[in-house]
Design a protein around this motif. Structure first.
Motif, mmCIF file in Angstrom:
data_model
loop_
_atom_site.group_PDB
_atom_site.id
_atom_site.type_symbol
_atom_site.label_atom_id
_atom_site.label_comp_id
_atom_site.label_asym_id
_atom_site.label_seq_id
_atom_site.Cartn_x
_atom_site.Cartn_y
_atom_site.Cartn_z
ATOM 1 N N GLY A 223 33.627 36.626 32.518
ATOM 2 C CA GLY A 223 33.811 35.487 31.478
ATOM 3 C C GLY A 223 34.760 35.857 30.683
ATOM 4 N N CYS A 224 35.755 35.114 30.883
ATOM 5 C CA CYS A 224 36.792 35.106 29.578
ATOM 6 C C CYS A 224 36.629 34.957 28.414
ATOM 7 N N SER A 225 35.428 34.312 28.130
ATOM 8 C CA SER A 225 35.080 33.784 26.649
ATOM 9 C C SER A 225 34.596 34.832 25.815
ATOM 10 N N ILE A 226 34.434 36.036 26.531
ATOM 11 C CA ILE A 226 34.028 37.186 25.555
ATOM 12 C C ILE A 226 34.616 38.464 25.945
ATOM 13 N N PRO A 227 34.983 39.566 25.193
ATOM 14 C CA PRO A 227 35.680 40.615 25.555
ATOM 15 C C PRO A 227 34.804 41.517 26.375
ATOM 16 N N VAL A 228 34.399 41.191 27.602
ATOM 17 C CA VAL A 228 33.898 41.998 28.557
ATOM 18 C C VAL A 228 34.609 42.088 30.047
ATOM 19 N N ALA A 229 34.295 42.939 30.721
ATOM 20 C CA ALA A 229 35.026 43.116 31.968
ATOM 21 C C ALA A 229 34.384 44.093 32.969
ATOM 22 N N VAL A 230 34.290 43.525 34.257
ATOM 23 C CA VAL A 230 33.466 44.262 35.325
ATOM 24 C C VAL A 230 34.245 44.305 36.545
ATOM 25 N N ASN A 231 34.182 45.420 37.149
ATOM 26 C CA ASN A 231 34.871 45.541 38.513
ATOM 27 C C ASN A 231 33.803 46.137 39.533
ATOM 28 N N THR A 232 33.952 45.922 40.774
ATOM 29 C CA THR A 232 32.812 46.664 41.823
ATOM 30 C C THR A 232 33.880 47.185 42.951
ATOM 31 N N LEU A 233 33.308 48.037 43.428
ATOM 32 C CA LEU A 233 33.946 48.777 44.601
ATOM 33 C C LEU A 233 32.725 49.110 45.696
ATOM 34 N N LEU A 234 32.924 48.606 46.962
ATOM 35 C CA LEU A 234 31.849 49.016 47.904
ATOM 36 C C LEU A 234 32.584 50.120 49.046
ATOM 37 N N LYS A 235 31.916 51.188 48.989
ATOM 38 C CA LYS A 235 32.606 52.163 50.082
ATOM 39 C C LYS A 235 31.642 53.141 50.605
ATOM 40 N N ASP A 236 31.467 53.260 51.794
ATOM 41 C CA ASP A 236 30.561 53.875 52.486
ATOM 42 C C ASP A 236 29.234 54.072 52.138
ATOM 43 N N GLY A 237 28.744 52.612 52.133
ATOM 44 C CA GLY A 237 27.307 52.386 51.627
ATOM 45 C C GLY A 237 27.020 52.544 50.322
ATOM 46 N N GLN A 238 28.081 52.816 49.306
ATOM 47 C CA GLN A 238 27.787 53.052 47.873
ATOM 48 C C GLN A 238 28.339 51.852 47.265
ATOM 49 N N LEU A 239 27.668 51.374 46.233
ATOM 50 C CA LEU A 239 28.065 50.283 45.035
ATOM 51 C C LEU A 239 28.422 51.017 43.998
ATOM 52 N N TYR A 240 29.795 50.888 43.514
ATOM 53 C CA TYR A 240 30.279 51.161 42.398
ATOM 54 C C TYR A 240 30.689 50.246 41.550
ATOM 55 N N LEU A 241 30.094 50.446 40.289
ATOM 56 C CA LEU A 241 30.194 49.147 39.261
ATOM 57 C C LEU A 241 30.626 49.706 37.940
ATOM 58 N N THR A 242 31.841 49.268 37.510
ATOM 59 C CA THR A 242 32.643 49.652 36.245
ATOM 60 C C THR A 242 32.301 48.445 35.178
ATOM 61 N N GLY A 243 31.971 48.812 34.147
ATOM 62 C CA GLY A 243 31.707 47.438 32.975
ATOM 63 C C GLY A 243 32.341 48.160 31.858
ATOM 64 N N ALA A 244 32.794 47.125 30.895
ATOM 65 C CA ALA A 244 33.622 47.578 29.738
ATOM 66 C C ALA A 244 33.478 46.474 28.578
ATOM 67 N N VAL A 245 33.236 46.741 27.380
ATOM 68 C CA VAL A 245 33.408 45.895 26.179
ATOM 69 C C VAL A 245 34.380 46.323 25.357
ATOM 70 N N TYR A 246 35.121 45.130 24.650
ATOM 71 C CA TYR A 246 36.014 45.488 23.841
ATOM 72 C C TYR A 246 36.120 44.923 22.509
#
Length: 324
Positions: A223-246
């Motif tokens: 959501g571009c309306s607040i300074p937060v970000a998220v990214n995901t990666l699915l690899k070898d049955g593992q879900l990696y989630l990165t989150g950030a606030v600014y």
């Protein structure tokens, strides 16, 4: 950091058809009561390109069904003289489409995931998510700055963006630049960049530029309306989630990554949790345990960021945005 999602999502009503029904498609061989399936979309060229691609996929999967595209303008399309973060209304690019869906004027709608509200209206579900397009941000430079990078732009160069998240991230890395709101669809924003001297560059979604056939305009990847970000990666049955606030000026930030296993076997028999919706998503082909693990990962990551001060950062950001 990437956009929250650069994928197209199909939004439909959750209740028709009962257990096991496809929430996006009507039951029966000839559409709804023998008529065409109505697909709602925004009127913008980019939205139409995205919706046309989804309808093309549906036609390949269901060649015996007829599909009709219904385009309409949304609140976010109509209010172009105010920053998105200051309009003070949720569902800026989805409300009119949601209303049409609720009134049975359309059977399903196609959105960019980043435009969907955090909480879907009651009775609605995300019934399908298309393969994700390039999730990165892109810098498009004024013709006079062709060949440069953000770090090479002169002091006080003005960068246009309608996203608080993008501005906050870039301020942290490029404190010598100034950032100003720019509104309009992709065509309008590129015209403002090229034909005037107001901006040295603008920040857009790489996915949108690619869908419009304008990849050659990308000068640098990020959501571009607040300074937060998220990214995901699915690899070898593992879900990696990165989150950030600014913070709005980029001086303060938090960034964390967590992971969980989502490798669960499909159940051959119906179970009591088959129709459970996770965060408004109906995913019949994903084991319920995997959906639950993914949702719990998001909650745990949010809790971790909150425990480290994310709430204070966002509260200050909202207060500063309100006083601008």
């Amino acid at each position: 950091m990437a956009e929250p999602a650069a994928a197209a999502a199909g939004l439909g009503r959750a209740e028709p058809g009962g257990a096991g029904a496809d929430p996006l498609l009507p039951q029966g061989e000839n559409g709804v009561d023998g008529r065409a399936i109505r697909v709602g979309t925004r009127r913008s060229q980019l939205a139409r390109i995205q919706t046309d691609s989804v309808v093309m996929m549906l036609r390949e999967l269901y060649p015996d069904l007829c599909f009709e595209i219904v385009a309409m303008s949304t609140t976010g399309d109509k209010i172009l003289d105010t920053a998105l973060s200051k309009i003070g209304e949720k569902s800026l690019f989805t409300k009119e489409l949601e209303t049409a869906l609720e009134r049975n004027e359309v059977d399903l709608v196609v959105h960019s995931l980043k435009d969907l509200p955090t909480c879907l209206p009651p009775g609605f579900t995300i019934g399908a998510v298309c393969k994700r397009e390039n999730p990165l941000d892109a810098v498009v430079f004024h013709p006079k700055n062709c060949g440069k990078t953000l770090s090479l732009l002169p002091e006080k160069s003005v960068i246009g963006t309608s996203s608080l998240r993008r501005a906050a991230q870039l301020k942290k890395k490029f404190p010598h630049l100034e950032f100003r709101d720019i509104r309009g669809n992709l065509n309008t924003r590129l015209k403002k960049l090229d034909e005037k001297e107001d901006f040295s560059a603008i920040i857009l979604a790489a996915a949108g530029l690619k869908r419009m056939g304008w990849e050659n305009r990308i000068g640098q990847e990020g959501g571009c309306s607040i300074p937060v970000a998220v990214n995901t990666l699915l690899k070898d049955g593992q879900l990696y989630l990165t989150g950030a606030v600014y913070s709005l000026d980029g001086s303060d930030s938090l960034k964390e990554t967590m992971q969980t296993s989502v490798s669960y076997p499909h159940q051959n028999e119906d179970g009591p949790n088959d129709d459970v919706q996770h965060v408004g998503i109906t995913a019949k082909n994903v084991p319920g345990q995997a959906q639950e693990a993914a949702e719990n990962l998001g909650v745990e990551l949010a809790s971790l960021l909150l425990s480290k001060g994310a709430k204070h950062i966002l509260s200050v950001a909202r207060q500063l945005n309100d006083t601008r």
